[in-house]
Design an enzyme around this catalytic site. Sequence first.
Site, PDB file in Angstrom:
ATOM      1  N   TYR A  53       5.861   5.176 -11.199  1.00  0.00           N
ATOM      2  CA  TYR A  53       5.372   6.555 -11.283  1.00  0.00           C
ATOM      3  C   TYR A  53       6.518   7.562 -11.312  1.00  0.00           C
ATOM      4  CZ  TYR A  53       0.703   4.751 -10.187  1.00  0.00           C
ATOM      5  OH  TYR A  53      -0.484   4.072 -10.214  1.00  0.00           O
TER       6      TYR A  53
ATOM      7  N   LYS B 222       4.315  -9.432  -8.595  1.00  0.00           N
ATOM      8  CA  LYS B 222       4.088 -10.076  -9.894  1.00  0.00           C
ATOM      9  C   LYS B 222       5.417 -10.718 -10.299  1.00  0.00           C
ATOM     10  CE  LYS B 222       1.443 -10.837 -13.503  1.00  0.00           C
ATOM     11  NZ  LYS B 222       0.257 -11.711 -13.466  1.00  0.00           N
TER      12      LYS B 222
ATOM     13  N   ASP C 299      -2.625 -10.329  -9.315  1.00  0.00           N
ATOM     14  CA  ASP C 299      -3.897 -10.642  -9.980  1.00  0.00           C
ATOM     15  C   ASP C 299      -4.784 -11.507  -9.077  1.00  0.00           C
ATOM     16  OD1 ASP C 299      -1.776 -12.335 -10.372  1.00  0.00           O
ATOM     17  OD2 ASP C 299      -2.307 -12.932 -12.399  1.00  0.00           O
TER      18      ASP C 299
ATOM     19  N   ASP D 295      -1.614   1.396  -5.490  1.00  0.00           N
ATOM     20  CA  ASP D 295      -2.576   2.402  -5.935  1.00  0.00           C
ATOM     21  C   ASP D 295      -3.904   1.727  -6.258  1.00  0.00           C
ATOM     22  OD1 ASP D 295      -3.712   4.713  -6.846  1.00  0.00           O
ATOM     23  OD2 ASP D 295      -2.388   4.994  -8.556  1.00  0.00           O
TER      24      ASP D 295
ATOM     25  N   ASP E  26      -7.563   1.242  -3.645  1.00  0.00           N
ATOM     26  CA  ASP E  26      -8.888   1.722  -4.052  1.00  0.00           C
ATOM     27  C   ASP E  26      -9.902   0.578  -4.031  1.00  0.00           C
ATOM     28  OD1 ASP E  26      -8.116   4.313  -4.345  1.00  0.00           O
ATOM     29  OD2 ASP E  26      -8.836   4.524  -6.402  1.00  0.00           O
TER      30      ASP E  26
END
Length: 358
Positions: free
Chosen positions: A140, A190, A222, A246, A250
């Site tokens: 980001y 990852k 994943d 992020d 959620d």
Amino acid sequence: MHRILLLPGDGIGPEVTAEARRVLEAAADAAGIGLEFETELIGGASIDAKGTPLTDEALERARGCRALLLGAVGGPKWDDMPVNTRPERGLLRIRKELDLFANLRPAAVFPALVDASTLRREVVEGIDLLVVRELTGGIYFGEPRGQAWVNGRREARNTMVYDECEIARIARVSFESARRRRKLVTHVHKANVLEVSQLWMTVVEEVAKDFSDVRLEHQLVDSMAMLLLKEPSRYDVIVTGNLFGDILSDEAAMITGSLGMLPSASLGEAGIGLYEPVHGSAPDIAGQDAANPLAAILSAAMLLEHSLDAPDAANAVRDAVADALASGARTGDLVAPDQPSIGCRAMADLVLSKLGSR
Ligand code: NAD
């Protein structure tokens, strides 16, 4: 006297922040902690009044406070603005300027709300996890970024970059948190395709050596997305970078039921903490006294715990919330449309009365 800056923001932000302030004041009062409140604009409200989502003056004021209690920013009115001048920029700027690198998002299920989740009761029961997300680095913020014409085609790029110090400090926060909880850290990565994740693996392992009482495991992002739906109660502290955090926070939020229940804290090395509900500004219900104030109230509880070193007062607020829910009271987001519900103010009144009677 501790200075607390209120940043109500947009939509339901001012409504839920006002209720959280009342509960915070009462809990602090009962614990003999003196608070002094100030208020500043952020997000769309600041764009409308000052032409920018966060003024330098607001930022300076924030620097002089012990903690910040924020509502939410954004709304359809500002949706068409360019990305770098939108309400969210105010939030990103304050996080970056105060170096609030550690975002803590607890996701726990109140017994009275087990059936509010879309998952089966037996999957949801006992969920008590904490997502520790790195908040000021990664893709980001990484450079280079942007869009350009390359060989006659539009191209866009973002850069995921972390250095070892950024990783070590967030890892440390996660191990320290786990030490006060069930002593399990799950590092999400990852590493099979990303060099950045490989460095995370190495550095997290190095930090783990200082926390021999905490168990560390690694999980591919994943797989983690699936495991959170399959056996969420197995996990304790989940630590990861900005992008994965992020998304996973959620997901963890939704499995507990309503967005209106979830608090968060963003902490930095300067000792200032920013506390805010996970939900957004909910423009669809703004100004109707229909918002659930509990996420904001539980954010105030995190403020008591992390910024005012008052864990007992924080637990008193959490217990008062649990008592209010156990009495059967629900805001609109926690019930089916044809079921009775109470408003934002009434829910906060109930929490206050439970707090007072404990
Ligand atoms: P949202 O969280 O605002 O709302 C999603 C849904 O949940 C809506 O139906 C809303 O009514 C409901 N909801 C959310 N909080 C609630 C509460 N406390 N009580 C009852 N119901 C609640 O997400 P969105 O609709 O995707 O976004 C709306 C605006 O908020 C957008 O402008 C978005 O950019 C912004 N946003 C801000 C933040 C933040 O300030 N941290 C976070 C997410 C979204």
